[in-house]
Scaffold this motif. Structure first.
Motif, PDB file in Angstrom:
ATOM      1  N   SER A  74      21.661   8.265 -26.036  1.00 14.38           N
ATOM      2  CA  SER A  74      22.031   7.331 -26.799  1.00 14.38           C
ATOM      3  C   SER A  74      21.614   8.317 -28.568  1.00 14.38           C
ATOM      4  O   SER A  74      20.724   8.840 -28.605  1.00 14.38           O
ATOM      5  CB  SER A  74      21.357   6.061 -26.959  1.00 14.38           C
ATOM      6  OG  SER A  74      21.362   5.461 -25.557  1.00 14.38           O
ATOM      7  N   TRP A  76      22.508   6.242 -31.234  1.00 13.63           N
ATOM      8  CA  TRP A  76      21.444   5.138 -31.760  1.00 13.63           C
ATOM      9  C   TRP A  76      19.681   5.739 -31.951  1.00 13.63           C
ATOM     10  O   TRP A  76      19.293   5.593 -32.781  1.00 13.63           O
ATOM     11  CB  TRP A  76      21.421   4.116 -31.119  1.00 13.63           C
ATOM     12  CG  TRP A  76      21.606   3.803 -29.809  1.00 13.63           C
ATOM     13  CD1 TRP A  76      22.129   3.532 -29.329  1.00 13.63           C
ATOM     14  CD2 TRP A  76      20.019   3.728 -29.443  1.00 13.63           C
ATOM     15  NE1 TRP A  76      21.749   3.431 -28.366  1.00 13.63           N
ATOM     16  CE2 TRP A  76      20.136   2.994 -27.829  1.00 13.63           C
ATOM     17  CE3 TRP A  76      19.017   3.803 -30.430  1.00 13.63           C
ATOM     18  CZ2 TRP A  76      18.954   3.480 -27.813  1.00 13.63           C
ATOM     19  CZ3 TRP A  76      17.741   3.581 -29.104  1.00 13.63           C
ATOM     20  CH2 TRP A  76      17.523   3.347 -27.687  1.00 13.63           C
ATOM     21  N   SER A 164      24.684  14.602 -31.504  1.00 11.91           N
ATOM     22  CA  SER A 164      23.462  13.976 -32.391  1.00 11.91           C
ATOM     23  C   SER A 164      23.743  15.004 -34.033  1.00 11.91           C
ATOM     24  O   SER A 164      23.425  14.200 -34.996  1.00 11.91           O
ATOM     25  CB  SER A 164      22.424  13.936 -31.716  1.00 11.91           C
ATOM     26  OG  SER A 164      22.086  12.500 -30.620  1.00 11.91           O
ATOM     27  N   ARG A 181      25.479   6.431 -39.891  1.00  7.00           N
ATOM     28  CA  ARG A 181      24.237   6.199 -38.612  1.00  7.00           C
ATOM     29  C   ARG A 181      24.953   4.894 -37.471  1.00  7.00           C
ATOM     30  O   ARG A 181      25.495   4.973 -36.059  1.00  7.00           O
ATOM     31  CB  ARG A 181      22.581   5.551 -38.469  1.00  7.00           C
ATOM     32  CG  ARG A 181      21.582   7.011 -39.007  1.00  7.00           C
ATOM     33  CD  ARG A 181      20.350   6.841 -38.631  1.00  7.00           C
ATOM     34  NE  ARG A 181      19.829   5.693 -37.837  1.00  7.00           N
ATOM     35  CZ  ARG A 181      19.008   5.471 -38.097  1.00  7.00           C
ATOM     36  NH1 ARG A 181      18.670   5.049 -38.585  1.00  7.00           N
ATOM     37  NH2 ARG A 181      18.789   4.827 -36.779  1.00  7.00           N
ATOM     38  N   ALA A 185      26.770   5.258 -34.109  1.00 11.71           N
ATOM     39  CA  ALA A 185      26.672   4.314 -32.678  1.00 11.71           C
ATOM     40  C   ALA A 185      26.753   3.683 -31.842  1.00 11.71           C
ATOM     41  O   ALA A 185      26.850   3.909 -30.498  1.00 11.71           O
ATOM     42  CB  ALA A 185      25.225   3.661 -33.207  1.00 11.71           C
ATOM     43  N   ASP A 189      28.398   4.768 -27.992  1.00 17.10           N
ATOM     44  CA  ASP A 189      28.106   4.271 -26.675  1.00 17.10           C
ATOM     45  C   ASP A 189      28.887   3.171 -26.070  1.00 17.10           C
ATOM     46  O   ASP A 189      28.938   3.281 -25.102  1.00 17.10           O
ATOM     47  CB  ASP A 189      26.548   3.067 -27.700  1.00 17.10           C
ATOM     48  CG  ASP A 189      25.564   3.424 -28.291  1.00 17.10           C
ATOM     49  OD1 ASP A 189      25.146   4.555 -28.317  1.00 17.10           O
ATOM     50  OD2 ASP A 189      24.348   2.839 -28.573  1.00 17.10           O
TER      51      ASP A 189
END
Length: 268
Positions: A74, A76, A164, A181, A185, A189
């Motif tokens: 992920s 996030w 990332s 961010r 995210a 996702d």
């Protein structure tokens, strides 16, 4: 792995293992979300399972594996210690250390993500395997497929961390990283199949995503585990994973090098 990075990995990994209460809270949250997703898909499958590209068992396996490895893939997931070094100006001290900053950040991210996964994955899988049908996590892999799954899992993790890094590097260009961010995210996702498995996407859009770096993240190992991805499609997916890992690392290093040449450190 060179000794400095190995030592950093061990320190970060051990430190992250100490947060057992947070891991326990995350475990309950991920199990609840996983079960909720399965119940939501069950309602659709009852209306006509033949209309879906994956069997019910494959979808259940995909969801449980997704929840178990959530912290690995992920975008996030946020490493606040890295953000703090940039926002406070302490990154200046990082730059004089005898370690490459890109490698240091990647090592930190990898260690913390793996440690959190270790604390959460095993209980989720254990519960998944003992649940009654039709919610049970089933294992359909032979040894050869299991080995390919392990390789793909490592490649997926590398692609996720490498992508990332672009979010973290962008901190050199903005005062507040919250907007970047949030956008990253939400978009990543969805595109990597966290909300809906990629095989459920419309054909044209699915093809685009599969050939993008997002399709090289959690999508490939989870589809291998569930038994959906085989043959030529499996080989192509593995090649794309290697390709995107190399491309993202190279571009990320270039992006960071250019950022550091222009950075002005304030604060401290």
């Amino acid at each position: 792995m060179h000794t400095p990075y190995r030592a950093l990995f061990r320190i970060r990994f051990t430190n992250s293992l100490q947060y057992r209460i947070a891991a326990l809270a995350g475990l309950f949250t991920q199990f609840a979300w996983g079960f909720m997703y399965i119940l939501a898909f069950a309602a659709f499958y009852r209306e006509g399972a033949a209309a879906f590209p994956m069997t019910w068992e494959q979808t259940v396996a995909y969801i449980w594996m997704q929840q178990g490895f959530l912290t690995l893939f992920s975008v996030w997931y946020w490493e606040q210690s890295i953000a703090d070094t940039v926002q406070s100006g302490d990154v200046a001290y990082e730059l004089v250390r005898p370690m490459d900053l890109y490698g240091r950040w990647v090592t930190t991210l990898a260690a913390n993500r793996i440690a959190r996964c270790v604390l959460r994955a095993a209980p989720i899988f254990a519960i998944g395997f003992i649940l009654p049908a039709p919610f049970r996590l089933t294992l359909v892999m032979d040894l050869q497929t299991a080995a390919i799954f392990a390789i793909s899992l490592v490649l997926s993790f590398g692609v996720a961390v490498a992508f990332s890094m672009f979010v973290y590097i962008s901190m050199f260009y903005t005062i507040n990283i919250s907007g970047v961010r949030l956008i990253a995210a939400i978009a990543v996702d969805f595109l990597m199949g966290l909300v809906i498995p990629i095989p459920f996407f419309p054909a044209a859009f699915r093809t685009f995503v599969e050939f993008s770096p997002f399709g090289a993240m959690q999508n490939v190992p989870l589809l291998i585990f569930s038994g959906y991805l085989t043959g030529a499609d499996l080989a192509r997916s593995l090649v794309l994973q290697v390709f995107w890992l190399a491309v993202l690392v190279v571009i990320g290093r270039v992006f960071m090098a250019r950022s550091l040449r222009r950075v002005i450190v304030q604060g401290g």
